[in-house]
Design an enzyme around this catalytic site. Structure first.
Site, PDB file in Angstrom:
ATOM      1  N   PRO A  62     -65.436 -44.340  35.754  1.00 22.82           N
ATOM      2  CA  PRO A  62     -65.285 -45.223  36.888  1.00 22.82           C
ATOM      3  C   PRO A  62     -63.668 -45.609  37.282  1.00 22.82           C
ATOM      4  CG  PRO A  62     -66.124 -46.962  35.357  1.00 22.82           C
ATOM      5  CD  PRO A  62     -65.978 -45.161  34.765  1.00 22.82           C
ATOM      6  N   GLY A 119     -60.635 -37.439  34.757  1.00 25.41           N
ATOM      7  CA  GLY A 119     -59.057 -36.971  35.148  1.00 25.41           C
ATOM      8  C   GLY A 119     -59.175 -36.711  33.287  1.00 25.41           C
ATOM      9  N   ASP A 120     -57.714 -36.119  33.432  1.00 24.55           N
ATOM     10  CA  ASP A 120     -58.110 -34.830  32.225  1.00 24.55           C
ATOM     11  C   ASP A 120     -57.986 -36.031  31.073  1.00 24.55           C
ATOM     12  OD1 ASP A 120     -56.480 -32.940  33.425  1.00 24.55           O
ATOM     13  OD2 ASP A 120     -54.401 -33.405  33.498  1.00 24.55           O
ATOM     14  N   GLU A 125     -61.688 -36.544  26.101  1.00 20.24           N
ATOM     15  CA  GLU A 125     -62.515 -37.509  25.375  1.00 20.24           C
ATOM     16  C   GLU A 125     -64.095 -36.712  25.783  1.00 20.24           C
ATOM     17  OE1 GLU A 125     -64.979 -41.222  26.442  1.00 20.24           O
ATOM     18  OE2 GLU A 125     -62.962 -41.421  27.046  1.00 20.24           O
ATOM     19  N   SER A 163     -55.854 -38.316  37.933  1.00 14.49           N
ATOM     20  CA  SER A 163     -54.634 -38.992  38.474  1.00 14.49           C
ATOM     21  C   SER A 163     -54.047 -37.686  38.602  1.00 14.49           C
ATOM     22  CB  SER A 163     -53.710 -40.144  37.896  1.00 14.49           C
ATOM     23  OG  SER A 163     -54.648 -40.928  37.573  1.00 14.49           O
ATOM     24  N   ASP A 423     -52.968 -33.818  26.369  1.00 12.61           N
ATOM     25  CA  ASP A 423     -53.574 -33.881  27.781  1.00 12.61           C
ATOM     26  C   ASP A 423     -53.867 -35.708  28.051  1.00 12.61           C
ATOM     27  OD1 ASP A 423     -53.510 -31.193  27.396  1.00 12.61           O
ATOM     28  OD2 ASP A 423     -55.603 -31.550  26.129  1.00 12.61           O
ATOM     29  N   GLY A 424     -52.185 -35.727  28.005  1.00 12.23           N
ATOM     30  CA  GLY A 424     -52.375 -37.704  28.534  1.00 12.23           C
ATOM     31  C   GLY A 424     -53.024 -38.277  27.661  1.00 12.23           C
TER      32      GLY A 424
HETATM   33  N1  LIG Z   1     -65.271 -47.333  31.323  1.00 11.46           N
HETATM   34  C1  LIG Z   1     -63.786 -47.313  30.599  1.00 11.46           C
HETATM   35  N2  LIG Z   1     -62.993 -48.268  30.134  1.00 11.46           N
HETATM   36  C2  LIG Z   1     -61.435 -48.018  30.744  1.00 11.46           C
HETATM   37  N3  LIG Z   1     -60.912 -46.732  30.172  1.00 11.46           N
HETATM   38  C3  LIG Z   1     -61.324 -45.495  30.091  1.00 11.46           C
HETATM   39  C4  LIG Z   1     -63.393 -45.915  30.947  1.00 11.46           C
HETATM   40  N4  LIG Z   1     -63.699 -44.884  30.737  1.00 11.46           N
HETATM   41  C5  LIG Z   1     -62.788 -43.625  29.835  1.00 11.46           C
HETATM   42  N5  LIG Z   1     -61.640 -44.149  29.919  1.00 11.46           N
HETATM   43  C6  LIG Z   1     -60.390 -43.691  29.596  1.00 11.46           C
HETATM   44  O1  LIG Z   1     -59.609 -43.538  30.599  1.00 11.46           O
HETATM   45  C7  LIG Z   1     -58.603 -42.797  30.418  1.00 11.46           C
HETATM   46  C8  LIG Z   1     -58.143 -42.684  31.181  1.00 11.46           C
HETATM   47  O2  LIG Z   1     -59.032 -41.274  32.677  1.00 11.46           O
HETATM   48  P1  LIG Z   1     -58.708 -40.699  33.373  1.00 11.46           P
HETATM   49  O3  LIG Z   1     -58.052 -39.595  32.159  1.00 11.46           O
HETATM   50  O4  LIG Z   1     -60.067 -39.715  33.948  1.00 11.46           O
HETATM   51  O5  LIG Z   1     -58.230 -40.499  34.667  1.00 11.46           O
HETATM   52  P2  LIG Z   1     -56.281 -41.149  34.552  1.00 11.46           P
HETATM   53  O6  LIG Z   1     -56.045 -41.906  33.411  1.00 11.46           O
HETATM   54  O7  LIG Z   1     -56.460 -42.086  36.133  1.00 11.46           O
HETATM   55  O8  LIG Z   1     -55.861 -39.624  35.272  1.00 11.46           O
HETATM   56  P3  LIG Z   1     -55.058 -38.467  33.873  1.00 11.46           P
HETATM   57  O9  LIG Z   1     -55.757 -38.220  32.798  1.00 11.46           O
HETATM   58  O10 LIG Z   1     -55.572 -36.611  35.038  1.00 11.46           O
HETATM   59  O11 LIG Z   1     -53.926 -38.617  34.505  1.00 11.46           O
HETATM   60  C9  LIG Z   1     -59.630 -42.111  29.719  1.00 11.46           C
HETATM   61  O12 LIG Z   1     -58.441 -41.127  28.025  1.00 11.46           O
HETATM   62  C10 LIG Z   1     -60.249 -42.294  29.129  1.00 11.46           C
HETATM   63  O13 LIG Z   1     -60.569 -42.323  27.586  1.00 11.46           O
HETATM   64  C1  LIG Z   2     -38.149 -34.186  41.818  1.00  9.48           C
HETATM   65  C2  LIG Z   2     -38.597 -33.061  41.896  1.00  9.48           C
HETATM   66  C3  LIG Z   2     -39.758 -33.584  40.479  1.00  9.48           C
HETATM   67  C4  LIG Z   2     -41.718 -32.743  40.733  1.00  9.48           C
HETATM   68  C5  LIG Z   2     -41.274 -32.586  38.792  1.00  9.48           C
HETATM   69  C6  LIG Z   2     -42.504 -31.385  39.383  1.00  9.48           C
HETATM   70  C7  LIG Z   2     -43.429 -31.574  38.169  1.00  9.48           C
HETATM   71  C8  LIG Z   2     -44.507 -31.797  37.842  1.00  9.48           C
HETATM   72  C9  LIG Z   2     -45.188 -31.066  36.761  1.00  9.48           C
HETATM   73  C10 LIG Z   2     -46.676 -32.106  35.683  1.00  9.48           C
HETATM   74  C11 LIG Z   2     -47.429 -31.248  35.001  1.00  9.48           C
HETATM   75  C12 LIG Z   2     -48.203 -32.521  34.376  1.00  9.48           C
HETATM   76  C13 LIG Z   2     -48.948 -31.962  33.422  1.00  9.48           C
HETATM   77  C14 LIG Z   2     -50.240 -32.105  33.170  1.00  9.48           C
HETATM   78  C15 LIG Z   2     -50.492 -32.874  31.897  1.00  9.48           C
HETATM   79  C16 LIG Z   2     -51.666 -33.902  31.933  1.00  9.48           C
HETATM   80  O1  LIG Z   2     -52.130 -33.702  30.829  1.00  9.48           O
HETATM   81  C17 LIG Z   2     -51.252 -35.463  31.941  1.00  9.48           C
HETATM   82  C18 LIG Z   2     -52.788 -36.354  32.158  1.00  9.48           C
HETATM   83  O2  LIG Z   2     -52.919 -36.097  32.818  1.00  9.48           O
HETATM   84  N1  LIG Z   2     -50.543 -35.261  33.090  1.00  9.48           N
HETATM   85  C19 LIG Z   2     -48.907 -36.518  33.128  1.00  9.48           C
HETATM   86  C20 LIG Z   2     -48.184 -36.287  34.184  1.00  9.48           C
HETATM   87  O3  LIG Z   2     -48.572 -36.192  32.088  1.00  9.48           O
END
Ligand SMILES: Nc1ncnc2c1ncn2[C@@H]1O[C@H](COP(=O)(O)OP(=O)(O)OP(=O)(O)O)[C@@H](O)[C@H]1O
Ligand SMILES: CCCCCCCCCCCCC/C=C/[C@@H](O)[C@H](CO)NC(C)=O
Ligand SMILES: [Ca+2]
Length: 466
Positions: A62, A119-120, A125, A163, A423-424
């Site tokens: 959430p 997200g990622d 997870e 995100s 992977d983030g």
């Molecule tokens: N209920 C929760 N409270 C806090 N953290 C959580 C919960 N459920 C999952 N998470 C953790 O939140 C982290 C981030 O979540 P998620 O990847 O969905 O979003 P994001 O970081 O905004 O997106 P992205 O990874 O695409 O950048 C995950 O590593 C997950 O382990």
């Molecule tokens: C001035 C222009 C700059 C533009 C730069 C654009 C490059 C963006 C490339 C993003 C690639 C992201 C790869 C993905 C990574 C994900 O695993 C991770 C978690 O969601 N996200 C990030 C941002 O680390």
């Protein structure tokens, strides 16, 4: 009513940019028996579609992305699942690692797939839970970097609500919850390479998208403190990290991927039914048969590169996302048993900006003297700091005279280590050992479908060839 007998067929309608929508058509019939025959025949045909899931386990984060995961699932996805007669057990997470821990306890055989809404990081997870559970049930020690991991046949579906949503975008072609839900319903299947990351015979993590040190590691570390900003945190930390322009010194060793026909400089990308992925998988299977239990990797050459880097990126897939629609490595393959290693050496801020901007346009981001790219099947990294400590060169000066290169104060070389972005998620160790496991898991996806423009370009190539 004049025509009282009717039935409605719901179907997938393909829209622009890989977006799928659910559409319907109602058929009317004056003859009740004929109408029922049609309904029966259609139901029987649907029953024959064995790849379609009937029972799914759904995990919702959430708090991912803009905190809309629960709403997205309830309003956009659940109604489609119920229309397709899919039963679900829904689990809303209350903390990080809740979904992963739960996957070690549930009766997993009851489900045809697992869906993660987030997200990622959330995908990562769920993937760790499933792969970890599979290895545990099969008695495989994940701490052994050379252990032959057991493939995970339970598919994962990603409903994007994060995100970056890079894994969803790179495997479907768009981050759109309805499109992803429809790929799950029709029972698509896309194999995916997974890399294992170890440090000193200790398992750290698996990765499917980006494993990044330097630029992307620093962005992640900084952005974790600003989660309250939502997806904007990456822009803020990205700008800050760009200005800081830190480079990091270390040694990279890798084994080139010789089993695959593809190269990171190819013009064509991985698409639905990719022949490069299929051929690479067959080639690896043959090698494995020939070598038996012997590790063929042990005998293959390692290349070693030392230097100062602004970014070290290892990507298992293109890493396309809405910010960069062609990704960090546009020709990387989803399931070819290899990863692309991208090395961005120390360069000026202006050159680094030119490199970054090319992620957003059609120009080749590898066409720079300071960028090298290799297709690899395993990879190792040790930072200079660790090498110095290990080789007993106790350069006390470096530790006491600040974090930056003492010899050239203006060169921005950071004596401290960067962090790995996996992977983030951040990794605790800078020295790592990475190994690609070909097609270790499967997604409810079909890879990116060729769009009409690409299809007709490829068609005209075939015509030219003929
Ligand atoms: N209920 C929760 N409270 C806090 N953290 C959580 C919960 N459920 C999952 N998470 C953790 O939140 C982290 C981030 O979540 P998620 O990847 O969905 O979003 P994001 O970081 O905004 O997106 P992205 O990874 O695409 O950048 C995950 O590593 C997950 O382990
Ligand atoms: C001035 C222009 C700059 C533009 C730069 C654009 C490059 C963006 C490339 C993003 C690639 C992201 C790869 C993905 C990574 C994900 O695993 C991770 C978690 O969601 N996200 C990030 C941002 O680390
Ligand atoms: Ca790959």
């Amino acid at each position: 009513m004049a025509k009282p007998h009717a039935f409605t067929v719901y179907y997938v309608k393909k829209a622009r940019n890989h977006r799928w929508r659910c559409s319907d058509v109602t058929f009317w019939c004056v003859d009740e028996q004929l109408c029922n025959q049609w309904i029966q025949a259609l139901k029987e045909l649907l029953e024959l579609q064995k790849a379609r899931p009937k029972q799914l386990l759904v995990y919702i984060n959430p708090y991912g992305g803009k905190r809309q995961g629960k709403r997205i699932y309830e309003q956009k996805v659940a109604p489609l699942f119920s229309l397709a007669s899919i039963s679900t057990d829904v689990f809303i997470t209350e903390r990080a690692n809740h979904a992963k821990d739960n996957l070690f306890e549930v009766n997993i055989n009851k489900y045809d797939g697992v869906v993660c809404v987030g997200g990622d990081g959330m995908f990562s997870e769920v993937m760790h839970g499933l792969i970890g559970r599979m290895q545990k049930d099969s008695g495989i020690d994940q701490n052994n970097p050379k252990a032959p991991l057991v493939q995970c046949n339970i598919r994962i579906g990603i409903i994007p609500a994060g995100s970056t949503d890079c894994i969803c975008y790179s495997t479907v072609g768009i981050s759109d919850p309805v499109t992803s839900a429809l790929h799950i319903i029709v029972g698509d299947s896309q194999p995916l390479d997974v890399s294992s990351v170890h440090h000193n015979n200790t398992f750290l993590k698996y990765t499917v998208s980006l494993l990044g040190y330097g630029f992307y590691g620093d962005i992640l570390k900084d952005s974790e403190k600003k989660r309250w900003m939502g997806p904007m945190r990456y822009d803020y930390s990205g700008f800050k990290t760009f200005l800081s322009h830190h480079c990091y010194e270390g040694t990279i060793s890798f084994q080139p991927a010789k089993h695959t026909l593809g190269s990171p400089r190819d013009k064509d990308s991985c698409r639905t039914g990719c022949h490069i992925c299929r051929q690479s998988e067959q080639q690896l299977a043959e090698q494995r048969k020939k070598c038996g239990l012997k590790h063929e990797e042990d005998e293959e050459e390692w290349k070693v590169i030392k230097g100062k880097f602004l970014a070290i990126n290892v990507v298992n897939m293109s890493c396309a996302c809405p910010r960069s629609p062609k990704g960090l490595s546009p020709a990387a393959h989803l399931a070819d048993g290899s990863a692309d290693l991208i090395l961005v050496r120390k360069c000026s801020r202006f050159d680094f900006l030119r490199y970054l901007v090319r992620h957003t346009n059609q120009d080749d981001q590898f066409d720079f003297s300071f960028v090298d790219v290799y297709r690899v099947k395993s990879f190792q990294f040790t930072s200079k700091l660790l090498e110095d400590n290990e080789s007993d060169v106790t350069d006390i000066g470096k530790k006491h005279f600040g974090r930056f290169c003492r010899d050239h104060p203006a060169c921005c070389c950071n004596i401290a280590n960067s962090t790995w972005n996996c992977d983030g998620e951040t990794l605790d160790s800078s020295a790592i050992e990475v190994r690609v496991h070909c097609q270790l898991m499967k997604l409810f996806a079909r890879g990116i479908e060729e769009n009409c423009k690409e299809a007709s370009r490829n068609q005209s190539r075939v015509e030219q060839l003929l």
